[in-house]
Structures are given as C-alpha cells and as structure tokens.
Design an enzyme around this catalytic site. Structure first.
Site, PDB file in Angstrom:
ATOM      1  N   ASP A  44      -6.746  -1.402 -21.899  1.00  0.00           N
ATOM      2  CA  ASP A  44      -7.911  -2.269 -22.082  1.00  0.00           C
ATOM      3  C   ASP A  44      -9.139  -1.555 -21.552  1.00  0.00           C
ATOM      4  OD1 ASP A  44      -8.746  -5.059 -22.956  1.00  0.00           O
ATOM      5  OD2 ASP A  44      -9.685  -4.922 -20.987  1.00  0.00           O
ATOM      6  N   GLU A  77     -13.654  -1.982 -20.760  1.00  0.00           N
ATOM      7  CA  GLU A  77     -14.895  -2.753 -20.698  1.00  0.00           C
ATOM      8  C   GLU A  77     -16.034  -1.791 -21.025  1.00  0.00           C
ATOM      9  OE1 GLU A  77     -14.896  -5.900 -20.498  1.00  0.00           O
ATOM     10  OE2 GLU A  77     -12.835  -6.228 -19.811  1.00  0.00           O
ATOM     11  N   GLU A  98     -25.990  -9.598 -21.153  1.00  0.00           N
ATOM     12  CA  GLU A  98     -24.903 -10.320 -21.823  1.00  0.00           C
ATOM     13  C   GLU A  98     -23.558  -9.640 -21.575  1.00  0.00           C
ATOM     14  OE1 GLU A  98     -27.119  -7.834 -24.973  1.00  0.00           O
ATOM     15  OE2 GLU A  98     -27.585  -9.089 -23.226  1.00  0.00           O
ATOM     16  N   HIS A 105     -18.052  -9.087 -17.926  1.00  0.00           N
ATOM     17  CA  HIS A 105     -17.156  -8.366 -17.015  1.00  0.00           C
ATOM     18  C   HIS A 105     -17.663  -8.281 -15.576  1.00  0.00           C
ATOM     19  CE1 HIS A 105     -19.980  -5.138 -17.784  1.00  0.00           C
ATOM     20  NE2 HIS A 105     -19.548  -4.973 -19.030  1.00  0.00           N
ATOM     21  N   HIS A 108     -13.654 -11.031 -17.340  1.00  0.00           N
ATOM     22  CA  HIS A 108     -12.897  -9.975 -17.998  1.00  0.00           C
ATOM     23  C   HIS A 108     -12.882  -8.742 -17.101  1.00  0.00           C
ATOM     24  CE1 HIS A 108     -12.329 -11.607 -22.136  1.00  0.00           C
ATOM     25  NE2 HIS A 108     -13.305 -12.394 -21.730  1.00  0.00           N
ATOM     26  N   ASP A 160      -6.734  -7.608 -17.557  1.00  0.00           N
ATOM     27  CA  ASP A 160      -6.504  -7.880 -18.976  1.00  0.00           C
ATOM     28  C   ASP A 160      -5.341  -7.053 -19.520  1.00  0.00           C
ATOM     29  OD1 ASP A 160      -8.531  -9.676 -18.882  1.00  0.00           O
ATOM     30  OD2 ASP A 160      -9.858  -8.662 -20.291  1.00  0.00           O
TER      31      ASP A 160
END
Length: 234
Positions: A8, A10, A53, A58, A153, A158
């Site tokens: 995963d 970000e 945003e 995260h 997140h 995750d």
C-alpha cells in the site's frame, strides 16, 4: 510455499505526471495466504508541498516528511526491491500503486515492475461482489475485519487490513483448517497402524486363587460359556 507481497502507498495526489509524489510505502509478506510478520515500511520526502485534501486523508504533513529519505536513497529503493524480490504484489486498485511505484523507479533509473506481477484485490472483489461497494473499508466491514485502529489512511495499517481482505477473497479463514493431501495420507496410515494386536508382554496375573475360583464358578453357573475367556487365553 507461495510467497506474495501485500503493498500500500500514500501520495500527495492522484497523478504523478501532474507532479504528485509518493510519501509512504509499506509492504507485508505473506506465505500461503498467512502473514509471516515480515514488513517493509518507510516515509519519503516528496520534495514538494502537501495539498490539504491529501493531508486530510493520511495525516502526513510537509513538515513531518521534510528530511525523510528520498525514494532514490538506498534505504528506500534498494531495501524495497530486495524485500519484494520476484514475488507477486497484491494491492487494492493496483493500477494506482503501480503507476506511482514505477514512476519513482523510472526517476532513479530502475526497471519498472511489470503489470502481470500485480494482483488487484479490487478486481477480485468486483468479480465476487458485482454492483456492490468494494473499497477497502467496505470489504473490511463485509468480512467483519476490525477498523478500530485506523483513524486515518496509513500505508502499513492498510497493508495489514488488505492482507486480511485478500485472505477472505481467496477462500477465507477456512484455508487455515485445510489438510494437505500428504497430511491426510499420513493420518490414515497412522490410524491403520494403530490396530490392536498381541501384547508384547503378557499381563501379570494379580488375582488370588480364591478370586479365580469364584470367577470360574460365575462363568460356569451364570454365563454358561467360557469361549470368550478361552479366546484370550484366560
């Protein structure tokens, strides 16, 4: 054993061609659909601002990431590639993660990870649950996987959630109860060998002469047959 890597990421946004970069990368190793406990995790300095945003998703600010290693640093790119090796990579909406990973690999002159090595759990989920919500959150709720430790997140948490989701999509927790054919054959063989036979040593006679006389009288007068005892040499 089948080794796979659950991955995963970000990022600062959705599209690296628009200047967005990777900021967090996490990998979790599984073998035969069971996590081994081995992980790779790092934060990455994107060398740019963090859009509000994205930070809301995260929680990683530009101040927090400033000074973290860049993707091209050996402790990031080399460690990541060593950890992944040649194993298949499992990701949710894999095209997104693959695009960012390969963009960063290209910037530092490394070979891209080709598409056929990626396993997309979003594709698996849509095939199993057509027309339903198939986000990672939705799948966790559907499979009753706890989200209590997930305030925002994060790539590592995750990846752990996704490993549980992937296990469910590939057959569920029942896999852990399956017996391999070799194990079944071994169990059957052991059961066959457990059949009763003659004792290697006869039991010591502990009955007194009086008890043996009373037993003989019981067999003669009540049971009226001594075939069973004779069969066993009594």
């Amino acid at each position: 054993m089948a080794r796979e890597i659950v991955l995963d990421t970000e990022t600062t946004g959705f599209e690296p061609r628009e200047g967005h970069r990777l900021v967090e990368l996490a990998c979790l190793e599984i073998e035969d659909f069971i996590p081994t406990g081995r992980t790779f995790h790092c934060y990455i300095d994107p060398l740019r601002d963090m859009p509000p945003e994205a930070e809301k998703v995260h929680g990683l600010s530009a101040d927090f990431l400033r000074g973290k290693p860049r993707f091209e640093a050996p402790e990031v790119v080399d460690a990541f590639l060593d950890f992944v090796g040649d194993a298949p990579i499992v990701a949710h909406n894999a095209a997104f993660d693959r695009t960012f990973i390969n963009f960063e690999l290209g910037l530092c002159g490394r070979v891209e990870i080709i598409e056929h090595r990626w396993v997309d759990t979003l594709v698996l989920a849509r095939a199993r649950f057509p027309g339903m919500a198939n986000s990672l959150d939705a799948l966790c709720r559907r499979f009753k996987i706890s989200l209590t430790d997930r305030e925002k997140h994060g790539a590592l948490i995750d990846a752990r959630l996704l490993a549980d989701v992937y296990l469910e999509l590939k057959g569920g927790r029942e896999r852990r109860l399956e017996l391999a054919p070799a194990m079944v054959a071994q169990a059957v063989g052991a059961a066959r060998q457990a059949s009763y036979g003659a004792r290697p040593r006869p039991l010591t006679v502990v009955a007194s002469d009086l008890e043996r006389e009373r037993h003989a009288a019981f067999v003669r007068d009540v049971v009226k047959s001594d075939l069973l005892w004779k069969k066993h040499g009594l």
